[in-house]
Design a protein around this motif. Structure first.
Motif, PDB file in Angstrom:
ATOM      1  N   PHE A 315      -5.742  -3.714  -2.114  1.00 20.88           N
ATOM      2  CA  PHE A 315      -4.546  -3.396  -1.313  1.00 20.88           C
ATOM      3  C   PHE A 315      -4.422  -1.825  -1.174  1.00 20.88           C
ATOM      4  CE2 PHE A 315       0.068  -1.923  -1.336  1.00 20.88           C
ATOM      5  CZ  PHE A 315       0.595  -2.547  -0.393  1.00 20.88           C
ATOM      6  N   ALA A 316      -4.673  -1.173  -2.129  1.00 22.14           N
ATOM      7  CA  ALA A 316      -4.757   0.602  -2.132  1.00 22.14           C
ATOM      8  C   ALA A 316      -5.796   0.779  -0.945  1.00 22.14           C
ATOM      9  CB  ALA A 316      -5.064   1.043  -3.383  1.00 22.14           C
ATOM     10  N   ARG A 317      -6.844   0.364  -0.859  1.00 27.44           N
ATOM     11  CA  ARG A 317      -7.948   0.504   0.274  1.00 27.44           C
ATOM     12  C   ARG A 317      -7.372   0.340   1.656  1.00 27.44           C
ATOM     13  NH1 ARG A 317     -12.726  -1.733  -3.307  1.00 27.44           N
ATOM     14  NH2 ARG A 317     -12.951   0.073  -4.934  1.00 27.44           N
ATOM     15  N   THR A 318      -6.947  -1.021   1.472  1.00 32.07           N
ATOM     16  CA  THR A 318      -6.281  -1.311   2.799  1.00 32.07           C
ATOM     17  C   THR A 318      -5.321  -0.513   3.387  1.00 32.07           C
ATOM     18  OG1 THR A 318      -6.611  -3.771   2.436  1.00 32.07           O
ATOM     19  CG2 THR A 318      -5.157  -3.136   4.227  1.00 32.07           C
ATOM     20  N   LEU A 319      -4.139   0.007   2.460  1.00 32.55           N
ATOM     21  CA  LEU A 319      -3.147   0.715   2.662  1.00 32.55           C
ATOM     22  C   LEU A 319      -3.708   2.119   3.147  1.00 32.55           C
ATOM     23  CD1 LEU A 319      -0.143   0.622   2.575  1.00 32.55           C
ATOM     24  CD2 LEU A 319      -0.230   1.731   0.484  1.00 32.55           C
ATOM     25  N   ALA A 320      -4.732   2.732   2.713  1.00 29.43           N
ATOM     26  CA  ALA A 320      -5.420   3.963   3.371  1.00 29.43           C
ATOM     27  C   ALA A 320      -5.991   3.965   4.542  1.00 29.43           C
ATOM     28  CB  ALA A 320      -6.389   4.349   2.139  1.00 29.43           C
ATOM     29  N   SER A 321      -6.707   2.752   4.738  1.00 29.34           N
ATOM     30  CA  SER A 321      -7.479   2.638   5.949  1.00 29.34           C
ATOM     31  C   SER A 321      -6.483   2.063   7.114  1.00 29.34           C
ATOM     32  CB  SER A 321      -8.670   1.472   5.541  1.00 29.34           C
ATOM     33  OG  SER A 321      -8.087   0.256   5.416  1.00 29.34           O
ATOM     34  N   GLU A 322      -5.608   1.188   6.848  1.00 27.16           N
ATOM     35  CA  GLU A 322      -4.870   0.845   8.025  1.00 27.16           C
ATOM     36  C   GLU A 322      -3.446   1.355   8.327  1.00 27.16           C
ATOM     37  OE1 GLU A 322      -3.858  -3.300   7.322  1.00 27.16           O
ATOM     38  OE2 GLU A 322      -6.170  -3.802   7.480  1.00 27.16           O
ATOM     39  N   LEU A 358       7.363   6.147   1.612  1.00 23.80           N
ATOM     40  CA  LEU A 358       7.598   4.735   1.298  1.00 23.80           C
ATOM     41  C   LEU A 358       8.137   4.201   2.417  1.00 23.80           C
ATOM     42  CD1 LEU A 358       9.751   6.194  -1.767  1.00 23.80           C
ATOM     43  CD2 LEU A 358       7.915   4.522  -1.896  1.00 23.80           C
ATOM     44  N   GLY A 359       8.557   4.798   3.447  1.00 26.38           N
ATOM     45  CA  GLY A 359       8.959   3.957   4.727  1.00 26.38           C
ATOM     46  C   GLY A 359       7.813   3.321   5.415  1.00 26.38           C
ATOM     47  N   VAL A 360       6.729   4.199   5.370  1.00 24.11           N
ATOM     48  CA  VAL A 360       5.447   3.386   5.599  1.00 24.11           C
ATOM     49  C   VAL A 360       4.686   2.430   4.944  1.00 24.11           C
ATOM     50  CG1 VAL A 360       2.863   4.228   6.324  1.00 24.11           C
ATOM     51  CG2 VAL A 360       4.629   5.870   6.764  1.00 24.11           C
ATOM     52  N   LEU A 361       5.000   2.487   3.638  1.00 24.21           N
ATOM     53  CA  LEU A 361       4.516   1.377   2.713  1.00 24.21           C
ATOM     54  C   LEU A 361       5.500   0.162   3.261  1.00 24.21           C
ATOM     55  CD1 LEU A 361       3.356   0.232   0.392  1.00 24.21           C
ATOM     56  CD2 LEU A 361       4.913   1.333  -1.168  1.00 24.21           C
ATOM     57  N   GLU A 362       6.632   0.148   3.493  1.00 23.61           N
ATOM     58  CA  GLU A 362       7.522  -0.908   3.811  1.00 23.61           C
ATOM     59  C   GLU A 362       7.221  -1.439   4.923  1.00 23.61           C
ATOM     60  OE1 GLU A 362      11.709  -2.843   2.654  1.00 23.61           O
ATOM     61  OE2 GLU A 362      11.687  -0.790   3.029  1.00 23.61           O
ATOM     62  N   LYS A 363       6.830  -0.861   6.032  1.00 17.83           N
ATOM     63  CA  LYS A 363       6.542  -1.223   7.414  1.00 17.83           C
ATOM     64  C   LYS A 363       5.015  -2.142   7.160  1.00 17.83           C
ATOM     65  CE  LYS A 363       8.720   2.541  10.073  1.00 17.83           C
ATOM     66  NZ  LYS A 363       8.456   3.348  10.999  1.00 17.83           N
ATOM     67  N   HIS A 364       4.318  -1.518   6.463  1.00 11.62           N
ATOM     68  CA  HIS A 364       2.768  -2.124   6.191  1.00 11.62           C
ATOM     69  C   HIS A 364       3.189  -3.236   5.411  1.00 11.62           C
ATOM     70  CE1 HIS A 364      -1.294  -2.523   5.324  1.00 11.62           C
ATOM     71  NE2 HIS A 364      -1.029  -2.974   4.150  1.00 11.62           N
TER      72      HIS A 364
END
Length: 370
Positions: A315-322, A358-364
């Motif tokens: 999940f952390a890797r996907t969050l960084a790449s996407e 944190l807003g970007v995290l929630e959008k993801h």
């Protein structure tokens, strides 16, 4: 951890991985200086400084403790260097050490490079508490030192006073050194209720701290050890002379300014952390299918359990790449001494931009839920 950051930070434009407070600019720090400090700043020489740290800086640091004077303080180029020098001063190949994990991995590697060691993991099912019976069972006849990090990164755990008193009693019974990394003490949610530094509670307690985390001044590279045994500090100084030798004189002056303005600096940092924690708390509540939230234990970061099928690391890797967002999976705190859970994410909350991150995290999360 360095390899992970080098690999994935290039993909990320938002950082939710940092565990320091919002960094200050030089101009902001100098605005907190008095007339005498400004004069010294303009006229300071750029020769070699005292390897122990300037007397004025060591006095300013010693004033934070009830039992330490200037000669009980050794200043180094950051808390990591100072800790490494202390460990070299205390440990020999025939010794044994107990390390409470998780802990900042380079510190564990210093210990295991010097002597035999065992790890005692914090109890994840008991709010990351320290089991003193397990720690006592790890001791050997040649155990010399217990290494701890409270408040702890990445868990945020701290010790309640009865547990700390029990730990000190155990170390006292066996004549052990207790070395505690206290760099997150300034970001404890209740600084007035925080347990005292170990140097003030135990004659063999050594407190490590610095200006990088709670003060938001990692660029100054000012860290220190407070220790009541000056022979140990002398051996640590000998180890330090093989490394940085001395601080830069400008860092010493700026460090003094920061210490005198501590409450103004850390109050600002704590306000940022509280605002980000409120947003994170709401996010975790809205996404309970993905996160099992721990109650926040430190204002610099949080450590929720990730419940998604892909696991925390992927999940952390996907969050960084996407999404271009950098977070740290708990696998980065993997220890050779004891098992560490790998289903957590450490989220840094000390920066102003953490709120937007944190807003970007929630959008993801919402995008992938759809």
């Amino acid at each position: 951890m360095a390899d992970y950051l080098n690999r994935w930070s290039a993909c990320a434009h938002l950082d939710l991985a940092a565990s320091d407070s919002q960094p200050l600019s030089l101009s902001t720090l100098l605005r907190l200086a008095g007339p005498d400090d400004r004069l010294r700043w303009r006229s300071t020489g750029l020769g070699y400084a005292d390897p122990r740290g300037s007397l004025r800086l060591r006095k300013a640091i010693a004033a934070r403790y009830a039992t330490a004077g200037a000669d009980d303080v050794l200043v180094g180029a950051g808390a990591q260097e100072t800790m490494a020098c202390i460990l070299h001063a205390l440990l020999a190949p025939d010794d044994h050490a107990v390390v409470v994990v998780p802990i900042y991995q380079p510190l564990e590697l210093v210990v295991t490079g010097l002597c035999a060691a065992d790890g005692v993991a914090l109890s994840k099912d008991r709010a990351w508490s320290l089991d003193l019976d397990r720690l006592a069972a790890a001791l050997r006849p040649n155990t010399r030192l217990v290494l701890t990090n409270f408040p702890n990164s990445p868990t945020g755990a701290t010790l309640d006073r009865p547990t700390l008193d029990g730990l000190i009693a155990l170390c006292c019974r066996y004549g052990l050194w207790l070395v505690n990394d206290e760099v997150y003490r300034q970001t404890d949610p209740g600084p007035d209720r925080a347990v005292p530094p170990v140097v003030d509670l135990y004659e063999r307690g050594i407190s490590i701290n610095g200006l990088s985390k709670g003060f938001g001044l990692p660029g100054l590279r000012v860290g220190w050890a407070a220790c009541r045994d000056r022979a140990v500090l002398g051996r640590a100084l000998a180890a330090k002379n093989l490394l940085s030798s001395c601080l830069a004189a400008p860092s010493e002056i700026l460090g003094e300014i920061a210490l005198r303005a501590e409450h103004r600096i850390t109050d600002r940092a704590r306000a940022i952390g509280r605002r980000n924690h409120r947003r994170l708390r709401a996010l975790l509540d809205r996404h309970s299918e993905v996160f099992e939230a721990d109650e926040p234990r430190n204002l610099a970061f949080a450590y929720p359990r990730f419940r998604g099928r892909e696991g925390a690391t992927d999940f952390a890797r996907t969050l960084a790449s996407e999404a271009g967002l950098l977070v740290l999976p708990s696998v980065l705190w993997r220890s050779s001494l004891a098992p560490i859970p790998e289903d957590r994410l450490r989220l840094g909350l000390g920066r102003i931009r953490s709120f937007a991150a944190l807003g970007v995290l929630e959008k993801h999360l919402l995008r992938h839920a759809r």
